[in-house]
Design an enzyme around this catalytic site. Sequence first.
Site, mmCIF file in Angstrom:
data_model
loop_
_atom_site.group_PDB
_atom_site.id
_atom_site.type_symbol
_atom_site.label_atom_id
_atom_site.label_comp_id
_atom_site.label_asym_id
_atom_site.label_seq_id
_atom_site.Cartn_x
_atom_site.Cartn_y
_atom_site.Cartn_z
ATOM 1 N N MET A 1 0.798 -1.124 0.021
ATOM 2 C CA MET A 1 -0.034 0.151 -0.133
ATOM 3 C C MET A 1 1.035 1.053 0.047
ATOM 4 O O MET A 1 0.395 2.502 0.385
ATOM 5 C CB MET A 1 -1.031 0.062 1.300
ATOM 6 C CG MET A 1 -1.886 -1.180 0.970
ATOM 7 S SD MET A 1 -3.457 -1.009 1.899
ATOM 8 C CE MET A 1 -2.766 -0.895 3.690
ATOM 9 N N HIS B 1 9.298 -3.171 3.271
ATOM 10 C CA HIS B 1 8.778 -3.393 1.959
ATOM 11 C C HIS B 1 10.038 -4.086 0.972
ATOM 12 O O HIS B 1 9.799 -4.981 0.194
ATOM 13 C CB HIS B 1 8.162 -2.256 1.351
ATOM 14 C CG HIS B 1 6.862 -2.113 2.148
ATOM 15 N ND1 HIS B 1 6.837 -0.757 2.628
ATOM 16 C CD2 HIS B 1 5.586 -2.508 2.181
ATOM 17 C CE1 HIS B 1 5.891 -0.840 3.306
ATOM 18 N NE2 HIS B 1 5.116 -1.866 2.994
ATOM 19 N N GLY C 1 5.113 -10.444 4.138
ATOM 20 C CA GLY C 1 5.791 -10.105 5.384
ATOM 21 C C GLY C 1 5.215 -10.865 6.541
ATOM 22 O O GLY C 1 3.987 -10.741 6.693
HETATM 23 P P1 AMP Z 1 1.591 -2.699 3.274
HETATM 24 O O1 AMP Z 1 2.102 -1.732 2.380
HETATM 25 O O2 AMP Z 1 1.614 -2.372 4.745
HETATM 26 O O3 AMP Z 1 0.082 -3.292 3.034
HETATM 27 O O4 AMP Z 1 2.715 -4.184 3.569
HETATM 28 C C1 AMP Z 1 2.812 -4.767 2.057
HETATM 29 C C2 AMP Z 1 3.569 -5.995 2.649
HETATM 30 O O5 AMP Z 1 4.927 -5.763 3.028
HETATM 31 C C3 AMP Z 1 2.942 -7.031 3.467
HETATM 32 O O6 AMP Z 1 3.228 -8.379 2.802
HETATM 33 C C4 AMP Z 1 3.513 -6.774 4.824
HETATM 34 O O7 AMP Z 1 3.311 -7.905 5.512
HETATM 35 C C5 AMP Z 1 4.835 -6.410 4.199
HETATM 36 N N1 AMP Z 1 5.395 -5.670 5.546
HETATM 37 C C6 AMP Z 1 5.290 -4.527 6.049
HETATM 38 N N2 AMP Z 1 5.945 -4.388 6.982
HETATM 39 C C7 AMP Z 1 6.690 -5.088 7.229
HETATM 40 C C8 AMP Z 1 8.077 -5.270 7.794
HETATM 41 N N3 AMP Z 1 8.608 -4.488 8.924
HETATM 42 N N4 AMP Z 1 8.987 -6.468 7.729
HETATM 43 C C9 AMP Z 1 8.681 -7.229 6.733
HETATM 44 N N5 AMP Z 1 7.463 -7.155 5.891
HETATM 45 C C10 AMP Z 1 6.694 -6.224 6.028
#
Ligand code: AMP
Length: 281
Positions: free
Chosen positions: A30, A37, A148
């Site tokens: 997002m 990310h 993640g």
């Molecule tokens: P988001 O943009 O928050 O929807 O996250 C996109 C992807 O990045 C998802 O698969 C999350 O689980 C992963 N993600 C977010 N924060 C972290 C983190 N600190 N470490 C590893 N992966 C992450």
Amino acid sequence: MIIYKKVIDISIFLKNKRRSKQDIGFVPTMGALHKGHLSLLENSLKENSLTVCSIFVNPTQFNDKADFEKYPTTIEDDIAALEAVGCDVLFLPSVEEIYPDNLSPEPYDLGSLETLLEGKYRSGHFQGVCQVVDRLLDIVQPTTIYLGQKDYQQCMVIQKLIQLKNSNTTVFICPTAREITGLAMSSRNIRLSQHGKEAAVAIYNSLLFIKGNSNYLSLADLKNKVETKLLQSGFDSIDYVEIADGTTLESISDNTSSSSKVALIAAFIEGVRLIDNMVIS
Ligand code: AMP
């Protein structure tokens, strides 16, 4: 890096890549990208000939309108970060591209995953996650999707979705990237003050405490101690501190025999909802 905004354009591009048997790694996000990310992207870049990242703030997964409206967007920085790691394709669709009028998604049968933990506090959230991931998987048709562990329950939901759709896509779960302090990286951390960021480390310390003491204290004791500590550390409120079976996410009691256990926390600080988890056995 090529940027596509239209489904039709990225579909034609990827069809050609699939024809020439290229492995496609996919990292849905997002935006407001951070090192967490980027660690997903690095894994994908290592293992695939083509890496696609998507940035789409999905309205259907926000049960709280204000949370959606406050979700940070840093698109120029995101593009620069993606270029710097060597991402091949960025998919940057509009809401209309992802949810055209003729699309009417059926509810996904997620079983108890939908009502436990995050599901209990964010009604409809995982249906929204499935809607967007289903659509993105249809468009990108990746060999592997990179997720993640930070969003432990979401990983399980997406695995379930892939199973429900009989999809060939493999799921690769990457470890949680943390600040030096231990605070899990999150796009939402941008909304915290410096003081808030320092206080928020209490979540990580609580997870370590649970992991280190799960053989000595009763689970009820562990949860009580952690809840008290979080509130003393400056958290405003707690949605849950839970110790659950790592494969079903059902809550564990002291007598439950479970070979894999995970501790999960969701709590608010400075009005920002943070989640984190740690596998404890
Ligand atoms: P988001 O943009 O928050 O929807 O996250 C996109 C992807 O990045 C998802 O698969 C999350 O689980 C992963 N993600 C977010 N924060 C972290 C983190 N600190 N470490 C590893 N992966 C992450």
